[in-house]
Design a protein around this motif. Structure first.
Motif, PDB file in Angstrom:
ATOM      1  N   GLY A 110      -2.355  -0.333  -4.057  1.00 15.29           N
ATOM      2  CA  GLY A 110      -0.963   0.077  -3.931  1.00 15.29           C
ATOM      3  C   GLY A 110      -0.148  -0.252  -5.151  1.00 15.29           C
ATOM      4  N   TYR A 111       1.089  -0.702  -4.915  1.00 15.50           N
ATOM      5  CA  TYR A 111       2.040  -0.961  -5.994  1.00 15.50           C
ATOM      6  C   TYR A 111       2.691  -2.325  -5.812  1.00 15.50           C
ATOM      7  CZ  TYR A 111       1.591   4.087  -6.596  1.00 15.50           C
ATOM      8  OH  TYR A 111       1.090   5.349  -6.764  1.00 15.50           O
ATOM      9  N   LYS A 113       0.778  12.821  -1.670  1.00 13.29           N
ATOM     10  CA  LYS A 113       0.913  12.349  -3.057  1.00 13.29           C
ATOM     11  C   LYS A 113       2.372  12.127  -3.446  1.00 13.29           C
ATOM     12  CE  LYS A 113      -3.479  12.502  -4.267  1.00 13.29           C
ATOM     13  NZ  LYS A 113      -4.219  11.273  -4.641  1.00 13.29           N
ATOM     14  N   SER A 168       0.828  -1.201   0.000  1.00 14.14           N
ATOM     15  CA  SER A 168       0.000   0.000   0.000  1.00 14.14           C
ATOM     16  C   SER A 168       0.866   1.255   0.000  1.00 14.14           C
ATOM     17  CB  SER A 168      -0.920   0.017   1.221  1.00 14.14           C
ATOM     18  OG  SER A 168      -0.182   0.274   2.406  1.00 14.14           O
ATOM     19  N   LYS A 169       0.271   2.349  -0.472  1.00 16.13           N
ATOM     20  CA  LYS A 169       0.977   3.626  -0.487  1.00 16.13           C
ATOM     21  C   LYS A 169       1.310   4.072   0.933  1.00 16.13           C
ATOM     22  CE  LYS A 169      -1.200   7.335  -1.898  1.00 16.13           C
ATOM     23  NZ  LYS A 169      -1.817   8.324  -2.836  1.00 16.13           N
ATOM     24  N   ASP A 170       0.419   3.789   1.883  1.00 20.30           N
ATOM     25  CA  ASP A 170       0.684   4.156   3.276  1.00 20.30           C
ATOM     26  C   ASP A 170       1.922   3.452   3.812  1.00 20.30           C
ATOM     27  OD1 ASP A 170      -1.473   5.845   3.381  1.00 20.30           O
ATOM     28  OD2 ASP A 170      -2.809   4.408   4.363  1.00 20.30           O
ATOM     29  N   TYR A 223       4.938   5.043   2.329  1.00 21.80           N
ATOM     30  CA  TYR A 223       5.131   6.347   2.974  1.00 21.80           C
ATOM     31  C   TYR A 223       5.833   6.157   4.321  1.00 21.80           C
ATOM     32  CZ  TYR A 223       3.963  11.185   4.227  1.00 21.80           C
ATOM     33  OH  TYR A 223       4.030  12.508   4.560  1.00 21.80           O
ATOM     34  N   ILE A 226       4.514   9.863  -2.727  1.00 25.17           N
ATOM     35  CA  ILE A 226       4.871   8.498  -3.112  1.00 25.17           C
ATOM     36  C   ILE A 226       4.537   8.244  -4.571  1.00 25.17           C
ATOM     37  CG2 ILE A 226       4.438   6.035  -2.694  1.00 25.17           C
ATOM     38  CD1 ILE A 226       6.097   7.455  -0.528  1.00 25.17           C
ATOM     39  N   ASP A 227       3.390   8.747  -5.030  1.00 19.56           N
ATOM     40  CA  ASP A 227       3.020   8.597  -6.436  1.00 19.56           C
ATOM     41  C   ASP A 227       4.077   9.224  -7.344  1.00 19.56           C
ATOM     42  OD1 ASP A 227       0.580   7.450  -5.650  1.00 19.56           O
ATOM     43  OD2 ASP A 227      -0.319   9.420  -5.431  1.00 19.56           O
ATOM     44  N   THR A 268       0.743  -0.493 -10.870  1.00 21.21           N
ATOM     45  CA  THR A 268      -0.188   0.176  -9.977  1.00 21.21           C
ATOM     46  C   THR A 268      -1.435  -0.681  -9.854  1.00 21.21           C
ATOM     47  OG1 THR A 268       0.582   2.382 -10.663  1.00 21.21           O
ATOM     48  CG2 THR A 268      -1.573   2.252  -9.587  1.00 21.21           C
TER      49      THR A 268
END
Length: 253
Positions: free
Chosen positions: A219-220, A190, A171-173, A176, A192-193, A214
């Motif tokens: 997430g990624y 934003k 996940s992006k969190d 981060y 991380i994007d 993506t």
């Protein structure tokens, strides 16, 4: 690489922090109050790779127990002034990952943290191959087709976290947390994007292929393009097979 660093002696803290900063370590200084805070954030996956370095004090064992009780899986390293096998064994038995005797260098800290992180993610070797990419767990930039791919410090932190979790959606969190953690100076969400876009472009400029996917809403994921296509094909086959079974059941054939 960010670490949490507890050193109550101001002169030692200043000297060692200076050496750390000159060797790709970013120490976030913590004090006794840190261990009385809500430490649940440390249990989040992105934070779990950040090392915690504690200079030995009479309360060291209490701090280690507090961290582990809070669900903290971070690498915990103890810095001691003297070599004592019995004390070192007790610290490790209580939850520390390693004990380092002073004087120490940053390279020792980095190596211990990297070793603990890669093993906790199921990697025995110091590197992993992902298609044309070799990802290293010892702080080096990755190689693409035998050539170094230069990444900024934060790009490297994100890529390394993806490499530790090859084939998994992160996940992006979590990414981060892996970059900024409990740092007070945190940027917009934003960011991380933006970094993912930069890393992806650098890889695609060398390979012409998309290694970072993506997964919208989740997430990624870092994976070799061939493996990703095979995974999607398998998913498609499984979906078609399930549909066929459902049709048979509905018609009673």
């Amino acid at each position: 690489m960010q670490i949490y660093y507890f050193e109550p002696d101001a002169m030692i803290q200043e000297a060692t922090a200076r050496e750390m900063k000159g060797n790709d370590l970013k120490p976030i200084m913590i004090d006794e109050e840190f261990f009385t805070r809500d430490l649940s954030m440390l249990a989040r996956e992105g934070n779990a790779t950040r090392g915690i370095v504690l200079s030995e004090t009479p309360d060291t064992m209490k701090y280690v127990k507090t961290l582990r009780a809070a669900g903290c899986n971070n690498p915990i390293l103890i810095i001691t002034n003297h070599r004592n096998s019995i004390e070192a064994a007790e610290m490790i038995n209580q939850g520390a990952d390693d004990v380092i005797v002073r004087p120490f260098k940053s390279v020792q800290i980095i190596a211990c943290i990297n070793r603990t992180n890669r093993r906790s993610h199921g990697h025995d070797d110091a590197s992993v191959q992902v298609g044309e990419i070799v990802a290293y767990f010892d702080g080096r930039d990755p190689e693409v087709s035998g050539h170094r791919l230069k990444l900024s410090q934060r790009e490297h932190a994100i890529f390394s976290h993806l490499a530790l979790n090859i084939g998994r959606v992160i996940s992006k969190d979590n990414l981060y947390d892996a970059v900024y953690g409990m740092d007070d100076n945190q940027p917009f969400d934003k960011v991380i994007d933006v970094y993912i876009c930069k890393i992806r472009k650098k890889i695609e400029s060398r390979t012409g292929k998309k290694y970072i996917e993506t997964v919208y809403g989740r997430g990624y994921k870092l994976a070799a393009p061939e493996e990703e296509e095979a995974s999607k094909s398998d998913e498609g086959y499984g979906s078609s097979a399930l549909q066929a079974v459902e049709e048979v059941l509905s018609t009673g054939s």
